[in-house]
Write a protein that holds these residues in place. Structure first.
Motif, PDB file in Angstrom:
ATOM      1  N   LEU A   1      91.386 132.230  53.572  1.00 41.10           N
ATOM      2  CA  LEU A   1      91.255 132.750  54.927  1.00 41.10           C
ATOM      3  C   LEU A   1      92.097 131.868  55.846  1.00 41.10           C
ATOM      4  O   LEU A   1      92.160 130.660  55.672  1.00 41.10           O
ATOM      5  N   GLN A   2      92.767 132.493  56.802  1.00 38.77           N
ATOM      6  CA  GLN A   2      93.588 131.749  57.746  1.00 38.77           C
ATOM      7  C   GLN A   2      92.775 131.459  59.002  1.00 38.77           C
ATOM      8  O   GLN A   2      92.363 132.382  59.690  1.00 38.77           O
ATOM      9  N   ALA A   3      92.577 130.186  59.292  1.00 41.11           N
ATOM     10  CA  ALA A   3      91.831 129.821  60.497  1.00 41.11           C
ATOM     11  C   ALA A   3      92.792 129.467  61.631  1.00 41.11           C
ATOM     12  O   ALA A   3      93.680 128.622  61.459  1.00 41.11           O
ATOM     13  N   PHE A   4      92.648 130.141  62.755  1.00 44.04           N
ATOM     14  CA  PHE A   4      93.463 129.883  63.940  1.00 44.04           C
ATOM     15  C   PHE A   4      92.521 129.617  65.111  1.00 44.04           C
ATOM     16  O   PHE A   4      91.321 129.887  65.004  1.00 44.04           O
ATOM     17  N   PRO A   5      93.067 129.136  66.240  1.00 40.26           N
ATOM     18  CA  PRO A   5      92.183 128.941  67.399  1.00 40.26           C
ATOM     19  C   PRO A   5      91.431 130.227  67.762  1.00 40.26           C
ATOM     20  O   PRO A   5      90.282 130.195  68.174  1.00 40.26           O
ATOM     21  N   LEU A   6      92.056 131.379  67.535  1.00 35.61           N
ATOM     22  CA  LEU A   6      91.420 132.660  67.858  1.00 35.61           C
ATOM     23  C   LEU A   6      90.251 133.014  66.945  1.00 35.61           C
ATOM     24  O   LEU A   6      89.404 133.829  67.295  1.00 35.61           O
ATOM     25  N   GLY A   7      90.274 132.450  65.751  1.00 39.88           N
ATOM     26  CA  GLY A   7      89.232 132.792  64.779  1.00 39.88           C
ATOM     27  C   GLY A   7      89.795 132.791  63.373  1.00 39.88           C
ATOM     28  O   GLY A   7      90.900 132.312  63.127  1.00 39.88           O
ATOM     29  N   ILE A   8      88.990 133.349  62.461  1.00 45.19           N
ATOM     30  CA  ILE A   8      89.387 133.382  61.055  1.00 45.19           C
ATOM     31  C   ILE A   8      89.961 134.755  60.720  1.00 45.19           C
ATOM     32  O   ILE A   8      89.354 135.777  61.044  1.00 45.19           O
ATOM     33  N   PHE A   9      91.135 134.779  60.109  1.00 50.57           N
ATOM     34  CA  PHE A   9      91.761 136.054  59.758  1.00 50.57           C
ATOM     35  C   PHE A   9      91.516 136.403  58.290  1.00 50.57           C
ATOM     36  O   PHE A   9      91.646 135.547  57.426  1.00 50.57           O
ATOM     37  N   PRO A  10      91.165 137.670  58.025  1.00 53.13           N
ATOM     38  CA  PRO A  10      90.877 138.084  56.652  1.00 53.13           C
ATOM     39  C   PRO A  10      92.120 138.009  55.769  1.00 53.13           C
ATOM     40  O   PRO A  10      93.243 138.010  56.278  1.00 53.13           O
TER      41      PRO A  10
ATOM     42  N   LEU B   1      96.442 147.911  49.027  1.00 57.07           N
ATOM     43  CA  LEU B   1      96.507 148.984  50.039  1.00 57.07           C
ATOM     44  C   LEU B   1      96.216 148.473  51.449  1.00 57.07           C
ATOM     45  O   LEU B   1      95.768 149.228  52.311  1.00 57.07           O
ATOM     46  N   GLY B   2      96.450 147.191  51.675  1.00 56.56           N
ATOM     47  CA  GLY B   2      96.257 146.633  53.007  1.00 56.56           C
ATOM     48  C   GLY B   2      94.810 146.433  53.418  1.00 56.56           C
ATOM     49  O   GLY B   2      94.496 146.193  54.582  1.00 56.56           O
ATOM     50  N   ILE B   3      93.899 146.522  52.451  1.00 55.86           N
ATOM     51  CA  ILE B   3      92.477 146.324  52.761  1.00 55.86           C
ATOM     52  C   ILE B   3      92.239 144.873  53.187  1.00 55.86           C
ATOM     53  O   ILE B   3      92.688 143.941  52.521  1.00 55.86           O
ATOM     54  N   LYS B   4      91.602 144.716  54.328  1.00 60.27           N
ATOM     55  CA  LYS B   4      91.285 143.365  54.809  1.00 60.27           C
ATOM     56  C   LYS B   4      90.010 142.876  54.129  1.00 60.27           C
ATOM     57  O   LYS B   4      89.012 143.593  54.101  1.00 60.27           O
ATOM     58  N   VAL B   5      90.061 141.669  53.621  1.00 63.52           N
ATOM     59  CA  VAL B   5      88.926 141.176  52.845  1.00 63.52           C
ATOM     60  C   VAL B   5      88.484 139.795  53.324  1.00 63.52           C
ATOM     61  O   VAL B   5      89.297 138.884  53.461  1.00 63.52           O
ATOM     62  N   VAL B   6      87.188 139.678  53.601  1.00 63.71           N
ATOM     63  CA  VAL B   6      86.583 138.358  53.759  1.00 63.71           C
ATOM     64  C   VAL B   6      85.536 138.247  52.666  1.00 63.71           C
ATOM     65  O   VAL B   6      84.614 139.054  52.582  1.00 63.71           O
ATOM     66  N   SER B   7      85.733 137.264  51.794  1.00 65.17           N
ATOM     67  CA  SER B   7      84.820 137.113  50.678  1.00 65.17           C
ATOM     68  C   SER B   7      84.280 135.692  50.682  1.00 65.17           C
ATOM     69  O   SER B   7      85.014 134.738  50.938  1.00 65.17           O
ATOM     70  N   LEU B   8      83.004 135.577  50.394  1.00 63.48           N
ATOM     71  CA  LEU B   8      82.437 134.233  50.314  1.00 63.48           C
ATOM     72  C   LEU B   8      83.074 133.456  49.172  1.00 63.48           C
ATOM     73  O   LEU B   8      83.000 132.237  49.138  1.00 63.48           O
TER      74      LEU B   8
ATOM     75  N   LEU C   1      80.085 132.504  60.164  1.00 63.88           N
ATOM     76  CA  LEU C   1      81.270 133.168  59.617  1.00 63.88           C
ATOM     77  C   LEU C   1      81.416 134.563  60.232  1.00 63.88           C
ATOM     78  O   LEU C   1      82.506 134.963  60.648  1.00 63.88           O
ATOM     79  N   MET C   2      80.304 135.282  60.309  1.00 66.39           N
ATOM     80  CA  MET C   2      80.342 136.631  60.885  1.00 66.39           C
ATOM     81  C   MET C   2      80.875 136.628  62.304  1.00 66.39           C
ATOM     82  O   MET C   2      81.536 137.565  62.732  1.00 66.39           O
ATOM     83  N   SER C   3      80.557 135.568  63.026  1.00 70.80           N
ATOM     84  CA  SER C   3      80.949 135.521  64.433  1.00 70.80           C
ATOM     85  C   SER C   3      82.384 135.037  64.618  1.00 70.80           C
ATOM     86  O   SER C   3      82.894 134.980  65.727  1.00 70.80           O
ATOM     87  N   SER C   4      83.043 134.676  63.515  1.00 68.42           N
ATOM     88  CA  SER C   4      84.375 134.081  63.631  1.00 68.42           C
ATOM     89  C   SER C   4      85.514 134.943  63.108  1.00 68.42           C
ATOM     90  O   SER C   4      86.674 134.640  63.348  1.00 68.42           O
ATOM     91  N   VAL C   5      85.181 136.031  62.389  1.00 67.07           N
ATOM     92  CA  VAL C   5      86.258 136.783  61.738  1.00 67.07           C
ATOM     93  C   VAL C   5      86.947 137.739  62.716  1.00 67.07           C
ATOM     94  O   VAL C   5      86.303 138.518  63.414  1.00 67.07           O
ATOM     95  N   VAL C   6      88.264 137.648  62.742  1.00 71.06           N
ATOM     96  CA  VAL C   6      89.064 138.530  63.589  1.00 71.06           C
ATOM     97  C   VAL C   6      89.460 139.756  62.769  1.00 71.06           C
ATOM     98  O   VAL C   6      90.471 139.764  62.066  1.00 71.06           O
TER      99      VAL C   6
END
Lengths: 289, 289
Positions: B92-101, B106-113, B138-143
């Motif tokens: 996961l890419q963490a930026f000041p804005l938040g965490i990017f999936p 097929l371009g599906i965005k994924v956040v996996s534990l 984590l839920m509150s941080s994903v962009v």
């Protein structure tokens, strides 16, 4: 168990009232389990691999051979074990001396968390600390008496629940890990092996469940859930692959009827494979027969 | 969600630092998910019924049809989803804005534990409160940005983990329950339906997985895991049986190769059944096509 793990990387003891009470409970658990010759835990890295089915059937094979057997079923989320061992609807008997297990097929003593649920459908939305406390309390209250074997069917995974239980069982002979053959599952199950190491529990071996399906009409063998995870894990961990169990419609059918397959279909390939697993297990534990 | 449940019988909110901070986190989650048109949770009463496989494949079918799709994978105990959607090894890419999936097939965005684990084999021996806190954070941080569909693959069962997540997702369109056909499993899955009611989440329908195996040589249809649970639950709950998926060796094979079956074997019976489930789902959600 918890004293043997390192303070930094290892698991911690659950949040119990006080160290004093915790010690007392721990002593009581030790006493309750003092007349049990062999304590074996059955675990898996993920759910649905048939851990409860394997446990119920191993218990039944042992009981068929004349051993006295108990099963402690920690699966909060379904009454599968109680159903399989024919104790669904029974309750635990509480006396001043403690809680007495229900008696299932072949005289197997069963304590199942399913007994604690108001009915089959109610979901157990219990909060962690409450659950941990209840589990440890229950462990310290069961009057097992004298047994040759007590099998602990842990909750799936390597999370709080499994941890909490495993670290509260004194002098475990070892653990059996159940897996299905796919690579994805192998990864999850390897975590169980790691979990055992961290808790200083010897890994006795691996059971590969749902290994293949043999078409009853044409004899074709289909490896529906992939191939090789059991062998791979056993090799990597330097332990025995205790056996491979087929996908067998009779297993579900017998289970739904409230019987382990080794009792309701003793001549089936599944039953024979389970007998062999028990043979291997008795060898490993150097049990004289 | 938690405000809507009764104080006595319903679930409680997790032990977070303070009501003030909790409100702030809840607001942030709401904001993070504000540009997502449909939020669907996928659950099961027990593990190993193929919940993650179903989720990954539904996501893939939706993506194939041109929808923008995200998957939030909450399974702590295995990296199956990351593997299936081809994001294993990504971070996961963490930026000041938040965490990017991560971005999968097929371009599906994924956040996996699974991304949060040091390696595939490490067991997650996390204590409950720590885990609950980490999950909500984590839920509150994903962009996620703008999405047509976000699928939440909950942990199996109706315990703390599933509860904690479900009650923190605002305005869920509904839940899909995955089951296998055996009676024993039906009982476990009915708990999920009960769980939805308690959390005021509409139950959209039932997917019966591993319904039957068709022998590729002789065509015999074997109901290896029993019969009828999907229909039974759907009937009892007054919802639709969205579909029945066969036991299919290609599903495990594709998964082990890092692809959902609807992409690697689009002409298979499994893929066709999954397409039909998505059709039914779009109908239920009144999505114009």
């Amino acid at each position: 168990m918890s004293e043997q793990t390192s303070a930094d990387s290892g698991p911690r003891a659950p949040a119990l009232p006080s160290p004093h009470i915790q010690q007392e409970i721990s002593n009581r658990i030790q006493e309750r389990l003092s007349k049990i010759r062999h304590k074996i835990i059955v675990l898996s890295g993920k759910g649905g691999v048939g851990k409860s089915t394997v446990t119920a059937n191993l218990a039944a094979v042992l009981a068929k051979r004349g051993y006295s057997v108990g099963v402690f079923d920690y699966d909060f989320h379904g009454p599968a074990m109680a159903r399989m061992l024919g104790v669904l609807g029974q309750t635990l008997q509480a006396f001043p001396l403690g809680i007495f297990p229900a008696t299932g097929v072949l005289g197997i003593k069963v304590v199942s968390l399913a007994f604690l649920l108001p009915d089959e459908k109610t979901p157990v939305i219990w909060r962690g600390p409450l659950k941990a406390k209840a589990l440890v309390e229950l462990m310290s209250s069961v009057v097992w008496g004298e047994l040759d074997f007590l099998l602990f069917d842990l909750p799936p995974g390597t999370g709080d629940e499994a941890l909490n239980i495993a670290q509260n069982i004194p002098e475990v002979d070892g653990a059996i890990v159940v897996t299905i053959p796919s690579v994805v599952s192998a990864v999850a199950v390897e975590k169980s092996a790691e979990f055992c190491k961290q808790l200083n529990i010897p890994l006795l071996g691996v059971v590969e469940n749902m290994s293949y399906f043999k078409c009853p009409r044409c004899g074709l063998v289909a490896e529906i859930f992939g191939h090789g995870a059991g062998e791979k894990i056993a090799e990597e961990e330097g332990v025995r692959l205790l056996g491979r169990l087929p996908l067998d419609p009779d297993v579900a059918r017998c289970m739904d009827e409230g019987k382990p397959v080794v009792i309701c279909k003793p001549e089936s390939e599944s039953a024979r494979a389970l007998e062999e697993i028990v043979e291997a297990l008795l060898d490993l534990l150097s049990v004289s027969r």
